[in-house]
Design an enzyme around this catalytic site. Structure first.
Site, PDB file in Angstrom:
ATOM      1  N   ARG A  71      36.955  39.647  38.731  1.00 50.05           N
ATOM      2  CA  ARG A  71      36.218  38.377  38.783  1.00 50.05           C
ATOM      3  C   ARG A  71      34.854  38.499  38.132  1.00 50.05           C
ATOM      4  O   ARG A  71      34.524  37.775  37.210  1.00 50.05           O
ATOM      5  CB  ARG A  71      35.988  37.944  40.236  1.00 50.05           C
ATOM      6  CG  ARG A  71      37.226  37.683  40.980  1.00 50.05           C
ATOM      7  CD  ARG A  71      36.995  36.996  42.297  1.00 50.05           C
ATOM      8  NE  ARG A  71      38.113  36.112  42.491  1.00 50.05           N
ATOM      9  CZ  ARG A  71      38.113  34.836  42.162  1.00 50.05           C
ATOM     10  NH1 ARG A  71      37.035  34.264  41.690  1.00 50.05           N
ATOM     11  NH2 ARG A  71      39.191  34.109  42.322  1.00 50.05           N
ATOM     12  N   THR A 104      38.613  46.985  47.442  1.00 51.62           N
ATOM     13  CA  THR A 104      38.928  45.988  46.425  1.00 51.62           C
ATOM     14  C   THR A 104      39.530  46.671  45.218  1.00 51.62           C
ATOM     15  O   THR A 104      39.063  47.745  44.826  1.00 51.62           O
ATOM     16  CB  THR A 104      37.703  45.167  45.963  1.00 51.62           C
ATOM     17  OG1 THR A 104      38.073  44.426  44.792  1.00 51.62           O
ATOM     18  CG2 THR A 104      36.503  46.013  45.623  1.00 51.62           C
ATOM     19  N   ASP A 120      39.147  45.514  42.422  1.00 54.09           N
ATOM     20  CA  ASP A 120      38.188  45.249  41.334  1.00 54.09           C
ATOM     21  C   ASP A 120      37.153  46.368  41.180  1.00 54.09           C
ATOM     22  O   ASP A 120      36.452  46.424  40.180  1.00 54.09           O
ATOM     23  CB  ASP A 120      37.451  43.931  41.601  1.00 54.09           C
ATOM     24  CG  ASP A 120      38.369  42.725  41.466  1.00 54.09           C
ATOM     25  OD1 ASP A 120      39.546  42.911  41.120  1.00 54.09           O
ATOM     26  OD2 ASP A 120      37.903  41.599  41.718  1.00 54.09           O
ATOM     27  N   ASP A 143      33.494  42.438  49.620  1.00 57.37           N
ATOM     28  CA  ASP A 143      32.148  41.931  49.865  1.00 57.37           C
ATOM     29  C   ASP A 143      32.089  40.910  51.013  1.00 57.37           C
ATOM     30  O   ASP A 143      31.264  41.030  51.920  1.00 57.37           O
ATOM     31  CB  ASP A 143      31.613  41.316  48.564  1.00 57.37           C
ATOM     32  CG  ASP A 143      30.141  41.012  48.657  1.00 57.37           C
ATOM     33  OD1 ASP A 143      29.353  41.968  48.736  1.00 57.37           O
ATOM     34  OD2 ASP A 143      29.788  39.813  48.692  1.00 57.37           O
ATOM     35  N   ASP A 173      34.306  46.769  42.553  1.00 53.42           N
ATOM     36  CA  ASP A 173      32.955  46.264  42.319  1.00 53.42           C
ATOM     37  C   ASP A 173      32.060  46.271  43.567  1.00 53.42           C
ATOM     38  O   ASP A 173      31.004  45.642  43.575  1.00 53.42           O
ATOM     39  CB  ASP A 173      33.003  44.853  41.714  1.00 53.42           C
ATOM     40  CG  ASP A 173      33.695  43.841  42.614  1.00 53.42           C
ATOM     41  OD1 ASP A 173      34.165  44.214  43.702  1.00 53.42           O
ATOM     42  OD2 ASP A 173      33.771  42.661  42.217  1.00 53.42           O
ATOM     43  N   ARG A 183      41.857  35.148  54.552  1.00 53.36           N
ATOM     44  CA  ARG A 183      40.451  34.860  54.243  1.00 53.36           C
ATOM     45  C   ARG A 183      39.939  33.820  55.224  1.00 53.36           C
ATOM     46  O   ARG A 183      40.674  32.915  55.636  1.00 53.36           O
ATOM     47  CB  ARG A 183      40.314  34.316  52.822  1.00 53.36           C
ATOM     48  CG  ARG A 183      40.609  35.335  51.760  1.00 53.36           C
ATOM     49  CD  ARG A 183      39.954  34.962  50.432  1.00 53.36           C
ATOM     50  NE  ARG A 183      39.933  36.119  49.567  1.00 53.36           N
ATOM     51  CZ  ARG A 183      40.868  36.383  48.667  1.00 53.36           C
ATOM     52  NH1 ARG A 183      41.853  35.547  48.490  1.00 53.36           N
ATOM     53  NH2 ARG A 183      40.780  37.455  47.928  1.00 53.36           N
TER      54      ARG A 183
END
Ligand code: F6P
Length: 345
Positions: free
Chosen positions: A174, A128, A130, A106, A132, A75
């Site tokens: 998250r 991801t 997730d 994102d 999302d 990251r």
């Protein structure tokens, strides 16, 4: 001159990343006789020229079913990346890269948009567990995470029943509760708590107690890590924000479990699945989706469709704009949660 494509995997890793890389390398070689250069450890690889030429050989062929990413990931917050534009441009010039395919969530796709705004050709691949990312039906990694979480819930049923316990299972998610929703439904959970719908501990207690009153001997509640209580119903410790602007979690499922134990006097246990959901071999669905994203990202580069992101719409892979991909978080819609609510208890 042959086409030269750079590839970067950034952000959290995700099962299916290697399927994307393999799809990119094979398509680039077989359809366009192009060269693919991978950059290690996320954006850091572009900033510091950490390159690895990827050949269409046996080694690449064998990564399809491997978890993680052969390029490594990392990251880097937007400010730090933006301060390094000159280094990124030097790396790209040094490797004669015509276009970059950043694979990420994102934050990474925001970085991709910034590259594009600075004159670098980009085609993004959304990633991801997730699920999302906006404007794609699914992202690879999600199906694997749901399978792992479902398997865990299946196992918790038998031990919870043997001990007459309430079991809480914390899964990743998250801002969006997709993993909790799908794994909860597939695993026959008696309650699912997601970030989109603030929870009321009084209601959860009632649902669990009703099970025992009806003669059942245990209850399972799936909790997304980003779930929050309805204001004024229960306190959850705040962990602050990390350097990437992400909330630091303090274990909402454990805290909810403690509260349920205090209220009901029952035996309560909490399991946090954590990074187990992100590790290991991807499901067939994620291998196929990752591969298709990789294949179509290369076609987009070859067609000059820059500033776009590959996305799944129904059964088709289509191109959306970077703005459409990073515009908003794809949340669980109320009607999808309502389907699960019908199964509570
Ligand atoms: O964004 C995917 C995700 O898996 C989240 O659900 C989770 O909170 C986060 O990554 C954890 O990332 P890490 O611990 O690797 O920073």
């Amino acid at each position: 001159m042959t086409l030269r494509i750079g590839v970067v995997t950034a952000g959290g890793d995700c099962p299916g990343l290697n399927a994307v890389i393999r799809g990119i390398v094979r398509t680039a070689n077989s359809c366009y006789d192009a060269t693919v250069v991978g950059f290690h450890d996320g954006w850091n690889g572009l900033v510091n020229n950490l390159r690895l030429q990827l050949y269409d050989n046996e080694r690449i062929d064998k990564i399809l079913n491997q978890g993680g990413t052969i390029l490594g990931t990392g990251r880097m917050n937007t400010g730090d990346l933006e301060a390094q534009l000159d280094s990124v441009k030097e790396t790209l010039a040094d490797n004669e890269i015509d276009a970059v395919i950043p694979i990420g969530g994102d934050g990474t796709l925001r970085g991709a948009r910034w590259l594009m705004e600075n004159g670098i050709n980009v085609v993004g691949v959304p990633k991801t567990i997730d699920n999302d990312v906006a404007n794609t039906d699914y992202t690879f990694g999600f199906d694997t995470a749901v399978s792992i979480a479902t398997d865990a819930i299946d196992r918790l049923h038998t031990t919870a029943e043997s001990h007459q316990r309430i079991m809480l299972v914390e899964v990743m998610g998250r801002n969006a509760g997709w993993i909790a929703l799908h794994a909860g439904m597939a695993g026959g959970a008696h309650m699912v708590v997601i970030p989109e719908v603030p929870f009321d501990v009084n209601y959860i207690e009632k649902v669990m107690e009703r099970r025992f009153q009806m003669g059942e001997s245990y209850g399972i509640c799936v909790v997304a890590e980003g779930a929050m209580p309805k204001e004024g119903t229960m306190d959850v410790r705040s962990g602050g924000i990390d350097e990437f602007g992400h909330k630091i979690y303090t274990g909402v499922a454990q805290q909810l479990g403690d509260e349920l134990k205090n209220r009901t006097g029952r035996d309560v246990r909490t399991t946090v699945l954590g990074h187990i959901q992100r590790g290991g071999t991807p499901t067939a669905f994620d291998r196929v989706l990752g591969t298709r994203f990789g294949v179509n990202a290369v076609h987009a580069v070859a067609n000059g469709d820059f500033g776009k992101v590959v996305a799944l719409h129904g059964d088709k892979i289509e191109l959306i704009t970077l703005d459409e991909a990073v515009g908003h978080t794809k949340l669980v819609p109320p009607e999808r949660y309502a389907e699960m609510e019908a199964l509570f208890g």
